[in-house]
Scaffold this active site. Structure first.
Site, PDB file in Angstrom:
ATOM      1  N   ASP A  40      67.046  67.734   0.770  1.00 31.91           N
ATOM      2  CA  ASP A  40      65.761  67.591   1.032  1.00 31.91           C
ATOM      3  C   ASP A  40      64.858  68.830  -0.011  1.00 31.91           C
ATOM      4  OD1 ASP A  40      65.834  66.176   3.279  1.00 31.91           O
ATOM      5  OD2 ASP A  40      64.993  67.567   4.504  1.00 31.91           O
ATOM      6  N   ASP A  41      63.549  68.218  -0.135  1.00 28.42           N
ATOM      7  CA  ASP A  41      62.610  69.067  -1.011  1.00 28.42           C
ATOM      8  C   ASP A  41      63.034  68.782  -2.691  1.00 28.42           C
ATOM      9  OD1 ASP A  41      61.543  69.749   1.203  1.00 28.42           O
ATOM     10  OD2 ASP A  41      62.568  71.640   1.426  1.00 28.42           O
ATOM     11  N   HIS A  81      58.324  65.763   5.639  1.00 28.80           N
ATOM     12  CA  HIS A  81      58.652  67.125   5.380  1.00 28.80           C
ATOM     13  C   HIS A  81      58.231  67.890   6.694  1.00 28.80           C
ATOM     14  CE1 HIS A  81      58.556  70.720   3.095  1.00 28.80           C
ATOM     15  NE2 HIS A  81      57.455  70.775   2.981  1.00 28.80           N
TER      16      HIS A  81
END
Length: 310
Positions: free
Chosen positions: A13-14, A134
């Site tokens: 993620d991210d 998110h």
């Protein structure tokens, strides 16, 4: 080659949060530690991340962000129910509080989600293979309906439903995280009929809440995988009859590898947060590249893949 027991999407993620997160994710992918990434298009290093994904052929989806940094939709950057007086999203807790107070416009949520998909397409040349939220905002009440509508309308087939086997009995989680994750799971469970109605798909099993940061280790990942394999696909018997093959379990493991962000470098407009600057990011990177973990995958019949392979 024998049929795998599990097809596992390991999602970093991210992606796009900062250059050091990007580099760590690429290093992890090249070492076989992750098989998929989720891009923050409002991250300060999103363009670099998209270029890296193309260069290294990294499968990529969209990490839709309504809680950190600034919107990408131009009409929402001046004044919006989604932002505070400084023009930033309300934050993980603030977004939930504003939602509960009836202060958020779902039309503006839809505008921002569509704008983030368009920016993803501008950066990559294609639609995302999957789309999640998110800080799990995509499963929140009201938001999930808009989220599912956008995915269905744009024909984005996969999302994430954060319901993790064994989460409630995990002793490693502090009380405040137990409470937050219990609410995430309730919201995720309530999202299932909505996502189903719109024809959105997700893997059989989700993993990653009990193995974040310092809680990530090869033994803990082995425990999580064992629980996922034991659960099997929904509706399947726990053990097949003699001579009949077990159905393949599909799963997603959410991870956050990277090198710690430098102060004042990264983020989505407000600078990097503590989560990104902590040593936990590099700890996850080390564990995910550990030869013992890669050997565990082979021993247990776990094949890493991307959403587009499910």
């Amino acid at each position: 080659m024998p049929q795998p027991r599990m097809m596992l999407v390991v999602t970093g993620d991210d992606f796009g949060y900062c250059p050091r997160r990007n580099q760590g994710i690429v290093d992890c992918f090249k070492s076989g530690g992750i098989s998929n990434v989720s891009l923050l298009v409002n991250g300060c290093a999103a363009k670099e991340a998209a270029d890296l994904a193309q260069r290294h052929n990294i499968p990529m989806g969209l990490h839709a962000n309504l809680s950190e940094g600034v919107p990408v939709c131009p009409s929402l950057q001046q004044a919006s129910t989604l932002t505070n007086q400084r023009g930033f999203f309300h934050g993980k807790t603030g977004f939930r509080q504003a939602l509960e107070g009836g202060q958020l416009s779902m039309k503006q949520v839809e505008l921002e989600l569509r704008a983030q998909v368009q920016l993803f397409r501008d950066l990559t040349g294609h639609l995302p293979h999957h789309m999640d939220g998110h800080q799990h905002v995509h499963v929140l009440p009201e938001v999930r309906e808009v989220f599912a509508l956008v995915l269905s309308d744009l024909q984005i087939p996969f999302t994430r439903v954060p319901l993790e086997p064994g989460l409630q009995g995990c002793p490693a989680l502090p009380a405040h995280l137990q409470r937050f994750y219990a609410q995430v799971e309730k919201d995720a469970r309530d999202s299932i009929p909505v996502f189903t109605r719109y024809g959105i798909r997700w893997p059989h099993v989700y993993l990653g809440l009990t193995t974040m940061g310092q809680n990530m280790s090869v033994p803990n990942l082995q425990r999580a995988l064992s629980q996922a394999l034991a659960a099997g696909p929904p509706g399947s018997p726990s053990s097949g009859s003699a001579g009949s093959p077990q159905p393949v379990v599909t799963a997603e493991l959410m991870v956050h590898p990277g090198y710690p962000s430098l102060p004042q470098e990264g983020g989505c407009g407000e600078g990097p947060d503590e989560f990104s600057q902590s040593a936990d990011r590099q700890h996850e990177l080390v564990v995910l590249r550990d030869p013992a973990l890669l050997a565990l995958y082979r021993r247990e019949g776990v094949q890493l893949c991307a959403f587009k392979h499910l």
